[in-house]
Structure formats: C-alpha cells, structure tokens
Design an enzyme around this catalytic site. Structure first.
Site, PDB file in Angstrom:
ATOM      1  N   ARG A  61       0.828  -1.161   0.160  1.00 57.33           N
ATOM      2  CA  ARG A  61       0.071  -0.105  -0.169  1.00 57.33           C
ATOM      3  C   ARG A  61       0.926   1.188  -0.014  1.00 57.33           C
ATOM      4  O   ARG A  61       0.403   2.374  -0.182  1.00 57.33           O
ATOM      5  CB  ARG A  61      -0.997  -0.054   1.031  1.00 57.33           C
ATOM      6  CG  ARG A  61      -1.718   1.094   1.537  1.00 57.33           C
ATOM      7  CD  ARG A  61      -3.297   1.091   2.033  1.00 57.33           C
ATOM      8  NE  ARG A  61      -2.849   0.379   3.228  1.00 57.33           N
ATOM      9  CZ  ARG A  61      -2.271   0.999   4.455  1.00 57.33           C
ATOM     10  NH1 ARG A  61      -1.897   2.049   4.406  1.00 57.33           N
ATOM     11  NH2 ARG A  61      -1.978   0.191   5.582  1.00 57.33           N
ATOM     12  N   TYR A 114     -16.193  15.859 -16.060  1.00 55.93           N
ATOM     13  CA  TYR A 114     -16.589  14.550 -16.261  1.00 55.93           C
ATOM     14  C   TYR A 114     -17.741  14.427 -15.046  1.00 55.93           C
ATOM     15  O   TYR A 114     -17.647  14.728 -14.012  1.00 55.93           O
ATOM     16  CB  TYR A 114     -15.417  13.595 -15.845  1.00 55.93           C
ATOM     17  CG  TYR A 114     -15.941  12.197 -15.503  1.00 55.93           C
ATOM     18  CD1 TYR A 114     -16.171  11.494 -16.754  1.00 55.93           C
ATOM     19  CD2 TYR A 114     -15.884  11.421 -14.420  1.00 55.93           C
ATOM     20  CE1 TYR A 114     -16.672   9.972 -16.641  1.00 55.93           C
ATOM     21  CE2 TYR A 114     -16.033  10.308 -14.355  1.00 55.93           C
ATOM     22  CZ  TYR A 114     -16.574   9.512 -15.480  1.00 55.93           C
ATOM     23  OH  TYR A 114     -17.021   8.132 -15.267  1.00 55.93           O
ATOM     24  N   ASP A 186      -7.480  17.501 -14.909  1.00 56.98           N
ATOM     25  CA  ASP A 186      -7.684  16.241 -15.272  1.00 56.98           C
ATOM     26  C   ASP A 186      -7.297  16.028 -16.851  1.00 56.98           C
ATOM     27  O   ASP A 186      -8.032  16.720 -17.818  1.00 56.98           O
ATOM     28  CB  ASP A 186      -9.077  15.844 -14.947  1.00 56.98           C
ATOM     29  CG  ASP A 186      -9.406  14.642 -15.427  1.00 56.98           C
ATOM     30  OD1 ASP A 186      -8.866  14.107 -16.264  1.00 56.98           O
ATOM     31  OD2 ASP A 186     -10.513  13.938 -15.073  1.00 56.98           O
ATOM     32  N   LYS A 211      -8.865   5.069 -19.579  1.00 60.19           N
ATOM     33  CA  LYS A 211      -9.107   5.764 -21.017  1.00 60.19           C
ATOM     34  C   LYS A 211      -7.705   5.440 -21.838  1.00 60.19           C
ATOM     35  O   LYS A 211      -7.486   4.543 -22.274  1.00 60.19           O
ATOM     36  CB  LYS A 211      -9.738   7.137 -20.710  1.00 60.19           C
ATOM     37  CG  LYS A 211     -10.597   7.128 -19.512  1.00 60.19           C
ATOM     38  CD  LYS A 211     -11.798   6.515 -19.954  1.00 60.19           C
ATOM     39  CE  LYS A 211     -12.876   6.594 -18.833  1.00 60.19           C
ATOM     40  NZ  LYS A 211     -13.182   7.868 -18.489  1.00 60.19           N
TER      41      LYS A 211
HETATM   42  C1  LIG Z   1     -13.477   8.233 -16.787  1.00 58.08           C
HETATM   43  C2  LIG Z   1     -13.112   9.663 -16.381  1.00 58.08           C
HETATM   44  C3  LIG Z   1     -12.843   9.770 -15.088  1.00 58.08           C
HETATM   45  C4  LIG Z   1     -13.145   8.809 -13.933  1.00 58.08           C
HETATM   46  O1  LIG Z   1     -12.093   7.746 -14.066  1.00 58.08           O
HETATM   47  P1  LIG Z   1     -12.660   6.308 -13.562  1.00 58.08           P
HETATM   48  O2  LIG Z   1     -11.414   5.604 -14.042  1.00 58.08           O
HETATM   49  O3  LIG Z   1     -13.887   5.961 -14.272  1.00 58.08           O
HETATM   50  O4  LIG Z   1     -12.621   6.530 -12.123  1.00 58.08           O
HETATM   51  C5  LIG Z   1     -12.253  11.165 -14.666  1.00 58.08           C
HETATM   52  N1  LIG Z   1     -12.254  11.993 -15.615  1.00 58.08           N
HETATM   53  C6  LIG Z   1     -12.571  12.002 -16.899  1.00 58.08           C
HETATM   54  C7  LIG Z   1     -12.266  13.075 -17.834  1.00 58.08           C
HETATM   55  C8  LIG Z   1     -12.779  10.563 -17.260  1.00 58.08           C
HETATM   56  O5  LIG Z   1     -12.976  10.465 -18.457  1.00 58.08           O
END
Ligand SMILES: *Cc1c(COP(=O)(O)O)cnc(C)c1O
Length: 394
Positions: A61, A114, A186, A211
């Site tokens: 962890r 998101y 992000d 993604k």
């Molecule tokens: C999918 C996504 C998230 C969340 O990510 P997870 O891996 O599903 O927790 C956050 N920001 C964006 C822009 C995303 O496309």
C-alpha cells in the site's frame, strides 16, 4: 529458507521459494511483484525504510516495484518529478481533493467536468463540508468572481466532455496562483504527447488511466503526476485512504502506455478526418472537434495542443429518435460508454453521462438530445467513415 528438511512439508509448502534476491535480474519489462509485503534483514533496516531514512519496500500500500516502474513512465511523459498510481481515476481525484481541502474549504471547478467528478464534488465532498462552485471554464470574470478566502483548489479539464470546449490552462494557473490556490487538471482527454499541463503552470495532473493510458478497455486505473513537493503533500492521501493500484493492473498499464504515442497519433489523425467528413455531411447539423478550423477556439487550440485528441461529437438531423437509430445501425463502431480504446466507441451523452441534468441544464452546455460522442479508435479510417455513412443514410 535454509535446512528445509528440518520442517514438515506442511511448513515447507508455506515458505519454500520466498525471499529470492532479484537484485541481479534485469529485464526489459518489470516482473509483476504480486506481493503485499517485503522481507528485511533486521529491525533497524525495516524501521529506517518505514520512517523514510532509507529507500526500500515495506508494504505494497506504500510502494511496490511494479507500480514504481509505471510511476516512472507517467512522471516522465507528464514532465513531473514523480507520480502516484490509483485503482481508478476517481480514486486519484478524491485523494487529490482530500489532500488539499478540509471541511470548511472551497473548490472552484469547471461546470463541464466528467460527470462522476461533478457528483464527487457536489455530493460526496459536499457531505464532508468541502463546497464547490461550478463555473464556465472560458469565462475568467466568472472564475475570479467565484474565488473566496477559503478557496484552496481550482479544477478543470483541458477539453470538456462531450462538447470539446477547451480551457486555457496557463490562464487558469495564473488565476489560481494569484489567489494562493492550487490548479488541478484532469488530463484524461489529452494525454502526452498531446498536452502536458504541468508545463503550462498546473500544479497537479490527474488521469483516468482507464481511458487513453490503458487504451484497451480492460482495466480501471488512475494517476497523479506533480513536483516532488506536491507528491509529498498528496501521498498520505494515497497511503491512508488506500486507493492504490494493484501490481497486476500497473503491469497492464505499463504495457498499454508503450503504444500510447502511436495510438494517439492515429486516433488524432482519424478523428480530424472524420470531423471534416461529418461537418460536410447533409444529415449532420454540427460537428465538435478541437482541431476543426470552424471551431471558435481553433486558434487557441493550435497553441495549447500538439494534436486534438481522438474525441469528437456531432448533432444529427432528426432529434433523439434519429440519434438512437444511428447508433443502432453502426456495425463496426461499438455503442458503449468510456473512451480512449483501440476500438471506436460511440455514446449518447444526454441519456448516459449527462442524464442527471435537467433538459435546460443540458441545453446550456450544448448537450442536446441529438448529440452523439465518438471516441475514435485505430481501425482503418476508410472503414470508420463507411460505417458512419451507412448509419447516417436516411
Ligand atoms: C472516466 C473519467 C474519469 C473517472 O475515471 P475512472 O477511472 O472511471 O474512475 C475522470 N475524468 C475523466 C475526464 C474521465 O473520462
């Protein structure tokens, strides 16, 4: 284990094969260190590692060699000093917010983030006494006006889902720093080499590695990349909220990111060609793509991004019923959520990611009922255009 014959088979089954010294084994790809703990020589050695006086591994962890290999790649490509990896994008986002904010603090976030992040800020962080004001990410009068004495964090995404409106990260960073706030970005939609937010002044970069970084729709993961100082601020939130990635998923991600550059190059080139094609199509009312010269932010986008991602969206003639039919008629392009896959994926934001907004709220951010979002994969471009054309024939 020495003198194995001294112990019963029941005990040898447990202990044989452990504690092998891997220090002389060098491989191009790291092994999966599928272990939760590490052996050490003596009490002092273990304590030194635990209190940070000596480098080493104690417990997974805290750190793990496979995860460290991944973090090294992510830190490098995002131009940061270090990285932390999480078991999902939202685990990374929550750790970052909880590292900088406590009850009574305030966040200013783009309203176009998101959907899951929007919920996290509005509901979950709200429940903990961390309040968020949502703003138009292109309106700096509104952004500045939303900043209060207790604002700690500004938060945005370079390209908004699903309308691809872009945020000027340099200006967001300057605004944040003028008010002694951190800028968290992000960067899921525009990973390197498309854009490196730290170079434009962001303090912390976050990814949903689910993604583009993973790229194959076969894992969930997240990451944070920043300077040593910021990573030091955030790492207790990884350790003690405990959202660390598993060694196996870290290994899968490492394998995924090896091809990130070539995947993105192809996805961007194909997305541009598809956007151009759709823009001229008689059954398309509007195509949104950051790299289209008709995009009102095109001049700015050319300055901020090296390429414009594989994400685009378009409005079809004939409303929701027609949009539904178009999706169902597609043969190659998959009808599903998520993005950044080697396969092309299509989704209907008004009934999925933005279903919780009122129709008026959706209208105000351009998420109409006839809007479809396409994440372009790496299939042959002619096949993708042919698939869209046959589905758009009506
Ligand atoms: C999918 C996504 C998230 C969340 O990510 P997870 O891996 O599903 O927790 C956050 N920001 C964006 C822009 C995303 O496309």
């Amino acid at each position: 284990m020495s003198k194995s014959s001294k112990w019963d088979i029941q005990s040898r089954l447990i202990h044989r094969g452990s504690g092998i010294d891997f220090s002389r084994v060098r491989t191009p790809n790291p092994p999966i260190f599928q272990t939760s703990n590490y052996l050490y020589e003596d009490v002092e050695g273990g304590t030194d590692i635990l209190v940070g006086k000596k480098e080493g591994y104690i417990y997974s962890r805290y750190s793990n060699p496979t995860i460290d290999s991944l973090n090294e790649v992510l830190a490098d490509i995002e131009a940061g000093d270090a990285a932390l990896s999480f078991n999902s994008g939202l685990a990374a986002i929550s750790a970052a917010i909880l590292a900088y904010c406590k009850a009574g603090d305030h966040v200013v976030a783009s309203a176009l983030i998101y959907g899951g992040t929007y919920h996290l800020f509005q509901e979950q962080m709200g429940r903990l006494g961390i309040e968020t004001t949502f703003v138009n990410p292109t309106d700096f009068t509104e952004i500045k006006g939303a900043i209060k004495n207790n604002t700690r964090v500004l938060y945005t995404e370079p390209l908004a889902n699903p309308t691809l409106v872009s945020s000027d990260i340099r200006q967001w960073a300057d605004t944040a720093h003028k008010h002694h706030c951190k800028l968290l970005v992000d960067n899921t939609f525009t990973p390197p080499p498309l854009f490196q937010p730290l170079r434009s002044g962001a303090d912390v970069v976050i990814h949903s590695a689910t993604k583009y970084l993973g790229g194959h729709s076969d894992l969930t993961g997240g990451a944070i990349i920043a300077s040593h100082k910021e990573i030091e601020n955030i790492s207790p939130a990884l350790r003690y909220f405990g959202g660390i990635i598993s060694p196996f998923i870290a290994w899968l991600l490492l394998r995924g990111v090896r091809t990130l550059g070539v995947r993105l190059e192809r996805q961007c080139n194909s997305a541009f060609r598809i956007a151009q094609h759709l823009e001229k199509h008689p059954n398309i009312l509007k195509a949104n793509y950051a790299g289209l010269p008709s995009n009102p932010q095109y001049k700015f986008n050319k300055k901020q991004f090296r390429q414009f991602s594989g994400m685009l969206s378009f409005e079809v003639k004939g409303g929701f019923s027609r949009a539904k039919k178009v999706m169902q008629k597609l043969q190659l392009i998959q009808f599903t959520v998520s993005l950044g896959d080697v396969a092309s994926l299509i989704s209907h934001p008004a009934s999925t990611s933005h279903v919780y907004l009122t129709p008026a709220e959706r209208e105000s951010i351009g998420v109409r009922e006839n809007l479809l979002r396409l994440s372009v994969g790496i299939e042959k471009i002619e096949d993708l255009i042919a698939d869209l054309d046959q589905a758009l024939k009506y």
